[in-house]
Design an enzyme around this catalytic site. Structure first.
Site, PDB file in Angstrom:
ATOM      1  N   ASP A 120      61.949  41.496  34.701  1.00  0.00           N
ATOM      2  CA  ASP A 120      62.048  42.841  34.157  1.00  0.00           C
ATOM      3  C   ASP A 120      61.600  43.865  35.194  1.00  0.00           C
ATOM      4  O   ASP A 120      60.459  44.314  35.200  1.00  0.00           O
ATOM      5  CB  ASP A 120      61.200  42.941  32.886  1.00  0.00           C
ATOM      6  CG  ASP A 120      61.544  44.176  32.084  1.00  0.00           C
ATOM      7  OD1 ASP A 120      62.567  44.827  32.408  1.00  0.00           O
ATOM      8  OD2 ASP A 120      60.806  44.492  31.145  1.00  0.00           O
ATOM      9  N   CYS A 167      29.259  58.248  29.496  1.00  0.00           N
ATOM     10  CA  CYS A 167      27.894  58.353  29.001  1.00  0.00           C
ATOM     11  C   CYS A 167      27.004  58.425  30.233  1.00  0.00           C
ATOM     12  O   CYS A 167      27.097  57.580  31.126  1.00  0.00           O
ATOM     13  CB  CYS A 167      27.559  57.115  28.163  1.00  0.00           C
ATOM     14  SG  CYS A 167      25.781  56.893  27.924  1.00  0.00           S
ATOM     15  N   GLU A 205      67.691  30.845  35.039  1.00  0.00           N
ATOM     16  CA  GLU A 205      66.612  31.499  35.785  1.00  0.00           C
ATOM     17  C   GLU A 205      65.912  32.467  34.849  1.00  0.00           C
ATOM     18  O   GLU A 205      66.519  32.963  33.912  1.00  0.00           O
ATOM     19  CB  GLU A 205      67.185  32.350  36.932  1.00  0.00           C
ATOM     20  CG  GLU A 205      68.009  31.614  37.927  1.00  0.00           C
ATOM     21  CD  GLU A 205      68.934  32.587  38.677  1.00  0.00           C
ATOM     22  OE1 GLU A 205      68.478  33.672  39.084  1.00  0.00           O
ATOM     23  OE2 GLU A 205      70.112  32.244  38.820  1.00  0.00           O
ATOM     24  N   LYS A 213      67.903  37.006  25.537  1.00  0.00           N
ATOM     25  CA  LYS A 213      66.791  37.957  25.472  1.00  0.00           C
ATOM     26  C   LYS A 213      65.678  37.443  24.573  1.00  0.00           C
ATOM     27  O   LYS A 213      65.942  36.965  23.469  1.00  0.00           O
ATOM     28  CB  LYS A 213      67.287  39.300  24.927  1.00  0.00           C
ATOM     29  CG  LYS A 213      68.248  40.005  25.867  1.00  0.00           C
ATOM     30  CD  LYS A 213      67.546  40.607  27.055  1.00  0.00           C
ATOM     31  CE  LYS A 213      67.211  42.015  26.841  1.00  0.00           C
ATOM     32  NZ  LYS A 213      67.796  43.113  27.411  1.00  0.00           N
ATOM     33  N   TYR A 260      68.257  36.755  43.748  1.00  0.00           N
ATOM     34  CA  TYR A 260      69.004  35.896  42.824  1.00  0.00           C
ATOM     35  C   TYR A 260      70.499  35.816  43.097  1.00  0.00           C
ATOM     36  O   TYR A 260      71.217  35.154  42.357  1.00  0.00           O
ATOM     37  CB  TYR A 260      68.729  36.240  41.364  1.00  0.00           C
ATOM     38  CG  TYR A 260      68.936  37.685  40.946  1.00  0.00           C
ATOM     39  CD1 TYR A 260      70.185  38.281  41.006  1.00  0.00           C
ATOM     40  CD2 TYR A 260      67.866  38.431  40.470  1.00  0.00           C
ATOM     41  CE1 TYR A 260      70.368  39.590  40.612  1.00  0.00           C
ATOM     42  CE2 TYR A 260      68.038  39.749  40.063  1.00  0.00           C
ATOM     43  CZ  TYR A 260      69.297  40.330  40.150  1.00  0.00           C
ATOM     44  OH  TYR A 260      69.461  41.615  39.754  1.00  0.00           O
ATOM     45  N   CYS A 266      27.033  59.657  23.165  1.00  0.00           N
ATOM     46  CA  CYS A 266      27.433  58.252  23.245  1.00  0.00           C
ATOM     47  C   CYS A 266      27.155  57.565  21.900  1.00  0.00           C
ATOM     48  O   CYS A 266      26.037  57.637  21.389  1.00  0.00           O
ATOM     49  CB  CYS A 266      26.655  57.560  24.357  1.00  0.00           C
ATOM     50  SG  CYS A 266      26.902  55.779  24.402  1.00  0.00           S
ATOM     51  N   CYS A 302      24.094  54.999  22.388  1.00  0.00           N
ATOM     52  CA  CYS A 302      22.710  55.345  22.719  1.00  0.00           C
ATOM     53  C   CYS A 302      22.383  56.800  22.441  1.00  0.00           C
ATOM     54  O   CYS A 302      21.245  57.224  22.604  1.00  0.00           O
ATOM     55  CB  CYS A 302      22.430  55.047  24.191  1.00  0.00           C
ATOM     56  SG  CYS A 302      23.242  56.203  25.310  1.00  0.00           S
ATOM     57  N   CYS A 321      21.774  53.149  28.966  1.00  0.00           N
ATOM     58  CA  CYS A 321      22.541  52.941  27.732  1.00  0.00           C
ATOM     59  C   CYS A 321      22.740  51.444  27.517  1.00  0.00           C
ATOM     60  O   CYS A 321      23.233  50.750  28.409  1.00  0.00           O
ATOM     61  CB  CYS A 321      23.886  53.643  27.844  1.00  0.00           C
ATOM     62  SG  CYS A 321      25.031  53.249  26.508  1.00  0.00           S
ATOM     63  N   LYS A 366      64.735  35.978  33.562  1.00  0.00           N
ATOM     64  CA  LYS A 366      65.270  37.326  33.718  1.00  0.00           C
ATOM     65  C   LYS A 366      64.095  38.259  33.988  1.00  0.00           C
ATOM     66  O   LYS A 366      63.289  38.553  33.106  1.00  0.00           O
ATOM     67  CB  LYS A 366      66.007  37.762  32.455  1.00  0.00           C
ATOM     68  CG  LYS A 366      66.696  39.103  32.595  1.00  0.00           C
ATOM     69  CD  LYS A 366      67.613  39.352  31.406  1.00  0.00           C
ATOM     70  CE  LYS A 366      68.475  40.589  31.609  1.00  0.00           C
ATOM     71  NZ  LYS A 366      67.715  41.817  31.832  1.00  0.00           N
TER      72      LYS A 366
HETATM   73  S1  IVH Z   1      72.237  38.122  37.814  1.00  0.00           S
HETATM   74  C1  IVH Z   1      76.459  39.630  37.532  1.00  0.00           C
HETATM   75  N1  IVH Z   1      69.827  37.065  37.660  1.00  0.00           N
HETATM   76  O1  IVH Z   1      69.244  41.749  34.707  1.00  0.00           O
HETATM   77  C2  IVH Z   1      75.111  39.084  37.747  1.00  0.00           C
HETATM   78  N2  IVH Z   1      70.128  39.334  36.994  1.00  0.00           N
HETATM   79  O2  IVH Z   1      71.376  42.808  32.678  1.00  0.00           O
HETATM   80  C3  IVH Z   1      74.096  40.106  37.511  1.00  0.00           C
HETATM   81  N3  IVH Z   1      68.058  40.430  36.275  1.00  0.00           N
HETATM   82  O3  IVH Z   1      71.000  44.188  36.502  1.00  0.00           O
HETATM   83  C4  IVH Z   1      72.721  39.801  37.805  1.00  0.00           C
HETATM   84  N4  IVH Z   1      66.720  38.725  36.601  1.00  0.00           N
HETATM   85  O4  IVH Z   1      68.632  43.663  37.246  1.00  0.00           O
HETATM   86  C5  IVH Z   1      70.577  38.161  37.461  1.00  0.00           C
HETATM   87  N5  IVH Z   1      67.749  36.038  37.612  1.00  0.00           N
HETATM   88  C6  IVH Z   1      68.504  37.119  37.406  1.00  0.00           C
HETATM   89  C7  IVH Z   1      67.975  38.328  36.926  1.00  0.00           C
HETATM   90  C8  IVH Z   1      68.810  39.414  36.731  1.00  0.00           C
HETATM   91  C9  IVH Z   1      66.810  39.985  36.216  1.00  0.00           C
HETATM   92  C10 IVH Z   1      68.479  41.791  35.869  1.00  0.00           C
HETATM   93  C11 IVH Z   1      69.331  42.503  36.891  1.00  0.00           C
HETATM   94  C12 IVH Z   1      70.593  42.891  36.192  1.00  0.00           C
HETATM   95  C13 IVH Z   1      70.221  42.769  34.754  1.00  0.00           C
HETATM   96  C14 IVH Z   1      71.427  42.366  33.972  1.00  0.00           C
END
Ligand code: IVH
Length: 662
Positions: A117, A421, A113, A311, A223, A403, A406, A426, A115
């Site tokens: 942010d 401005c 999946e 990552k 998730y 400006c 102009c 302008c 990740k």
């Molecule tokens: S699973 C033990 N799935 O990443 C399972 N985490 O470093 C833990 N995160 O604290 C989480 N997308 O905030 C999972 N598809 C995803 C995620 C996800 C983002 C974040 C989550 C977690 C951190 C882990």
């Protein structure tokens, strides 16, 4: 009659839930925003009139209730731990090797999946109802953010399930476009900008005032599905699908992977698509699909052995600020831009970064010659995160008093972050306004790009947007690199733009605070450009979502002589000044019939009537089966009785205003 109101409320709620799911989770709306808003207001009015029927899972409760004193700490049902990282392909393969060894040759598959942010949150449900939301906190204990979480549209407040209790964990994020809007808004208010969508999502979830959270438009992606702190299914993939069926938003960017090759291929494909998602991801999470296998793999003190976070490389790099220049926008705002020693940031060469405004420069304490950290996020303009090292011969940047385009005076108004401005002629401002007018989604004049607009303005052929409609073929042919074919094409496109509907024209005028959505609402409410131009601030505010600030900005625009002249020339050019789908269809009270009776506390019946009509509703004199609502004040008599007999809902003034959205 009590029964029929109850039924009406239940039906409205169910309908609203369906549309919320269609809109927010499935991204497949069946009705317009205005229709949705009208339904919410219907429900609000009924609930205001019958407070005993209000329940916390009602869709109206998403607007955010009372502020709180502070957050209460809550223990998690099981620890919310983090994940180990794999920083490159090799580390991903190491992880896979460990999994294979621990499973002693048993076959296994992964679920991959994105990740997200943002920040993680656990939401608990009992008897199908949303009850409690907790932030991750230190992993064993988080903060109760239930009231704030209730405002997140992608978090269902009620689900169909046979599970008496369960918990969903997921990520709260802010979409890039909502983040940009928020920062623009903060800038207008003279407030500091948020640094990135994650910080602003965190700040928005952890405020004491739920209505602020509501205004921030957060999203929740689920998730993990837990019952008594443990996975609810035998396969993680299945639990993702189950959550989707329950109405949660589960990120669609996921896949099953038979082995590390497929897993790595997924990571690479997501990295390539990273800029196109509209929200930030910082990697891919891979989980062993089988829950019995997850149990066998177990946990270290910090993280599960059955999952890894692959990552993506940081989107931040260091480089030197070689100069700071200013750009002039269409409203005259001067934006300082750092000219950088070109640097490669996750796939793209960056040589400019915005510094937004004077306050931001001060906050960062950045000067020419400094080494700075640059961040790229989404597809937006890169920004300066912080100064890493001050340059030996650093040089301070001062906002110019004139400006650079102009020579007009530059002024920073009280309470504003932007310096502007003031010269409305302008050329830099003019170029930007022409580009905005012609842009896709506005007047859609294909081919009217930077290079062409520069020439048209520099040669004095275009002094305002109305001039576009008087350009001739010969004038186009006199420009550089312009053949007969493209000149004819552009003229055709200009010609065609005359027929663009009023909301686009209104947006194209570039009135401060009037973007696509507000333009649509104004056109729907007033149906005609002249009515908008003639309206006072109070009348303008009868439109949904138009407050004093926007109202004043519109009034000021049309009060200016040169704007009035511009409007007349656009009229002469045959542009569309009226709006078909006007009042009856568009306004929040569209299709509703009102009767007003008795003495209202703060306004006359005439005023109430005007407000109802401005919002698209109709008023009549007598109550019948066709009456949608009776608005009753003090000393209401026979009409009130009749409304009761016919089961027509009765509103007081407050409920009426709620219905209009005021
Ligand atoms: S699973 C033990 N799935 O990443 C399972 N985490 O470093 C833990 N995160 O604290 C989480 N997308 O905030 C999972 N598809 C995803 C995620 C996800 C983002 C974040 C989550 C977690 C951190 C882990």
């Amino acid at each position: 009659m009590g029964h029929s109101v109850q039924e009406k409320i239940a039906a409205l709620r169910e309908e609203l839930r369906r549309h919320e799911h269609l809109y927010y989770v499935l991204d497949r709306p069946e009705i317009s925003d205005l229709e949705y808003d009208a339904m919410i207001r219907d429900l609000q009015a009924l609930e205001t009139a019958h407070p005993d029927l209000l329940t916390p899972d009602s869709p109206t409760q998403r607007v955010g209730g009372k502020p709180r004193e502070g957050f209460v700490k809550v223990r998690h049902s099981s620890a919310m731990l983090s994940l180990d990282n794999a920083l490159n392909e090799g580390e991903l393969r190491d992880f896979d090797r460990r999994v294979g060894e621990l499973l002693q040759g048993e076959p296994y598959t992964y679920v991959a999946e994105v990740k997200l942010d943002g920040l993680s949150m656990a939401a608990r449900f009992e008897d199908g109802l949303f009850r409690l939301a907790v932030t991750r906190g230190d992993g064993s204990e988080g903060e109760d953010v239930t009231d704030n979480a209730r405002t997140i549209r992608t978090l269902p407040l009620r689900v169909e399930t046979h599970l008496p209790r369960f918990e969903v964990r997921g990520e709260v994020v802010m979409l890039q476009r909502h983040f940009d809007q928020l920062n623009e808004e903060r800038e207008r208010q003279g407030l500091p900008r948020y640094v990135n969508p994650r910080n602003s999502a965190a700040g928005s979830l952890r405020v004491l005032e739920p209505s602020i959270t509501a205004s921030r438009k957060l999203e929740f992606f689920a998730y993990l599905l837990l019952v008594d702190g443990k996975p609810a299914f035998d396969s993680h993939w299945e639990s993702l699908r189950a959550m989707e069926r329950m109405g949660f938003k589960v990120n669609p960017n996921r896949a099953r992977a038979a082995g590390v090759e497929e897993l790595f291929a997924f990571c690479q494909s997501m990295e390539a698509r990273r800029d196109d998602l509209g929200y930030e991801i910082d990697g891919v999470v891979a989980k062993v699909d089988s829950i019995p296998q997850q149990d066998r793999l177990g946990w270290t003190a910090k993280a599960p052995r059955w999952a890894i976070a692959f990552k993506f490389p940081a989107r931040q790099e260091e480089t030197v600020v070689e100069n700071i220049v200013v750009q002039v926008g269409r409203t005259g705002a001067l934006t300082p831009v750092a000219k950088l020693k070109p640097v490669f940031v996750s796939g793209v060469t960056v040589s400019n970064a915005t510094l937004h405004n004077e306050d931001e420069i001060q906050r960062l304490d950045v000067q020419i010659g400094d080494t700075v950290l640059i961040e790229r996020s989404g597809d937006v303009i890169p920004k300066v995160v912080k100064v890493v090292r001050q340059g030996a011969a650093r040089r301070k940047f001062d906002m110019p008093k004139q400006c650079p385009q102009c020579g007009g005076d530059v002024v920073r108004a009280e309470g504003e972050a932007a310096s502007r401005c003031l010269n409305s002629n302008c050329p830099a401002r003019l170029k930007e306004s022409v580009l905005h007018f012609a842009a896709r989604g506005v007047m859609d004049i294909d081919g009217m790009g930077d290079v062409l607009v520069d020439q048209l303005v520099d040669r004095g052929l275009v002094k305002n947007i109305a001039d576009l409609y008087e350009l001739t073929l010969n004038q186009f042919l006199s420009l550089e690199r312009m053949g007969e074919k493209s000149a004819t094409k552009i003229l055709q496109n200009i010609e065609r733009s005359r027929r663009q509907p009023l909301p686009r024209l209104l947006n194209g005028l570039g009135i401060p605070f009037v973007g696509e959505r507000t333009a649509q609402i104004l056109a729907d409410t007033f149906g005609d450009l002249d009515r908008i131009a003639a309206a006072g601030v109070d009348t303008l505010q009868a439109a949904n979502e138009v407050g004093p600030k926007v109202g004043e900005s519109i009034r000021r625009f049309f009060a200016e002589e040169h704007n009035r002249a511009l409007v007349e020339r656009l009229r002469a050019a045959g542009l569309t000044f009226t709006h078909q789908a006007s009042r009856v269809e568009g306004g929040p009270l569209a299709g509703k019939v009102f009767v007003i009776t008795g003495t209202l506390p703060s306004m006359s019946r005439e005023e109430a009537k005007a407000k109802i009509e401005a919002a698209g509703g109709k008023t009549t004199d007598s109550v019948s089966r066709k009456t949608s609502y009776l608005v009753a004040g003090e000393d209401a008599g026979s009409k009130l009785k009749k409304a009761h007999t016919l089961g027509v809902p009765v509103l007081d003034e407050e409920a009426l205003l709620a219905l209009i959205g005021q």
